[in-house]
Design an enzyme around this catalytic site. Structure first.
Site, PDB file in Angstrom:
ATOM      1  N   PRO A 151     -14.428 -16.926 -27.793  1.00 29.19           N
ATOM      2  CA  PRO A 151     -14.716 -17.202 -26.381  1.00 29.19           C
ATOM      3  C   PRO A 151     -14.355 -16.027 -25.464  1.00 29.19           C
ATOM      4  O   PRO A 151     -15.094 -15.703 -24.536  1.00 29.19           O
ATOM      5  CB  PRO A 151     -13.852 -18.440 -26.076  1.00 29.19           C
ATOM      6  CG  PRO A 151     -13.714 -19.115 -27.396  1.00 29.19           C
ATOM      7  CD  PRO A 151     -13.588 -17.995 -28.385  1.00 29.19           C
ATOM      8  N   TYR A 152     -13.224 -15.387 -25.751  1.00 34.11           N
ATOM      9  CA  TYR A 152     -12.841 -14.214 -24.955  1.00 34.11           C
ATOM     10  C   TYR A 152     -13.868 -13.100 -25.105  1.00 34.11           C
ATOM     11  O   TYR A 152     -14.317 -12.503 -24.117  1.00 34.11           O
ATOM     12  CB  TYR A 152     -11.460 -13.719 -25.385  1.00 34.11           C
ATOM     13  CG  TYR A 152     -11.104 -12.368 -24.809  1.00 34.11           C
ATOM     14  CD1 TYR A 152     -10.689 -12.250 -23.489  1.00 34.11           C
ATOM     15  CD2 TYR A 152     -11.208 -11.210 -25.586  1.00 34.11           C
ATOM     16  CE1 TYR A 152     -10.372 -11.006 -22.950  1.00 34.11           C
ATOM     17  CE2 TYR A 152     -10.894  -9.969 -25.054  1.00 34.11           C
ATOM     18  CZ  TYR A 152     -10.477  -9.876 -23.741  1.00 34.11           C
ATOM     19  OH  TYR A 152     -10.193  -8.648 -23.214  1.00 34.11           O
ATOM     20  N   GLY A 153     -14.239 -12.781 -26.349  1.00 35.90           N
ATOM     21  CA  GLY A 153     -15.215 -11.719 -26.583  1.00 35.90           C
ATOM     22  C   GLY A 153     -16.551 -12.031 -25.924  1.00 35.90           C
ATOM     23  O   GLY A 153     -17.229 -11.136 -25.413  1.00 35.90           O
TER      24      GLY A 153
END
Length: 345
Positions: A237-239
């Site tokens: 999700p961060y990427g």
């Protein structure tokens, strides 16, 4: 600018006068006061002569105009003064890369507004910075970038302190816990996505609108792991959000083409901060193994942020991506690893 439009008056050394807005009548420099006919500060003039930087760099104009009469060392000094008193706002700057950028800009005679989600963190950052730099160049204001109203308040606070904003950096971001996507709770996902995506969009909207009114300025968005499309398990999700920041920034560059502002992105590469190390708090053995790779490809904040700050201050190119770790640098690090041991911890 016609050098005949510049009137030069000898003065005693004086402290640089901070502009009260974006159309000041005068510019003071130690030993020199320069006054331009009809201000030379029309918005269209300013936007077309960034290399001269009329408002802040009249000394640079003087140095180039009278270069035959000014020693080389003095010309170089005067031209470097164009960095002086650039007013900069950095979201998420109470620690990590954001704090390192604040330090680096202050070390280059800029004025900085730091920001973070809570007042305590902001006050701690201000106190640390003011212990090293002049108090009248360091200010702070709490801001949750998920709230457009708080971002507007941050802009207004910076304007009230500095009179104008030259550079706005959307740096605030969250990684969330390192877990497989299906293991994350809805609120954990929402916090990462809202901070990293909506925070950048809202911050850019406010900065771009206000800089259009101001007539100049630069907006930079901080990318990160995933911005180039590479994937890391446990941080999907961060990427994804950082890939979104890359797409959004490139789109904003297109939309603002031909306007009197600069939009760009920043890629610091892998930097050793709590953002990185907190993923291994409960896994010390894995951290020891990971260190071997980190010592090859990662960097310290104090190495990366001064370089980024200089590149930002020097930049005049719309759409630039300022990247600390090029592919060649990555390759060199891996090839030289057996012969050059690094320990960045």
């Amino acid at each position: 600018i016609d050098p005949l439009d510049l009137t030069i008056y000898p003065l005693q050394p004086a402290r640089m006068i901070h502009p009260s807005g974006f159309t000041p009548d005068i510019h003071a420099h130690p030993g020199i006061l320069i006054e331009s006919v009809e201000n030379c500060l029309l918005r269209n003039v300013y936007s077309r002569v960034r290399k001269v930087d009329v408002i802040l760099s009249a000394p640079c104009v003087l140095a180039h105009t009278f270069q035959n009469f000014v020693p080389y060392e003095s010309r170089n000094y005067l031209c470097r003064r164009q960095w002086m008193m650039k007013s900069i706002v950095i979201t998420g700057s109470t620690r990590g890369i954001g704090y390192g950028l604040a330090e680096s800009f202050l070390a280059r005679d800029c004025a900085v507004m730091v920001s973070g989600r809570n007042r305590e963190g902001v006050d701690n950052a201000i106190n640390k910075l003011r212990s090293r730099f002049p108090e009248d160049r360091v200010f702070g204001h709490p801001c949750d970038v998920r709230d457009p109203g708080q971002l507007q308040a941050l802009w207004n606070e910076a304007i009230s302190r500095f009179g104008k904003i030259d550079i706005w950096i959307n740096n605030a971001g969250l990684s969330g816990p390192q877990m497989m996507t299906w293991e994350l709770g809805p609120e954990q996902v929402k916090e990462v996505v809202d901070t990293n995506i909506l925070g950048v969009i809202f911050g850019s909207q406010i900065a771009v609108r206000c800089m259009f009114d101001q007539g100049y300025g630069s907006v930079y968005n901080m990318e990160g792991m995933g911005g180039d499309g590479r994937m890391h398990e446990g941080l999907i999700p961060y990427g994804m959000t950082k890939y979104g920041v890359n797409y959004f920034t490139r789109g904003l560059v297109k939309e603002t083409k031909g306007r009197p502002i600069i939009v760009g992105s920043l890629r610091p590469g892998m930097v050793v901060t709590s953002f990185l190390t907190k993923q291994f708090v409960d896994r010390p053995e894995e951290f020891e193994k990971a260190k071997r790779i980190f010592n090859i490809i990662a960097n310290r904040v104090e190495d990366v942020t001064p370089w980024l700050a200089e590149k930002i201050l020097e930049n005049e190119k719309h759409g630039i991506c300022i990247s600390y770790m090029s592919r060649w640098k990555f390759l060199f690090r891996f090839l030289s690893a057996p012969f050059s041991k690094r320990d960045i911890f």
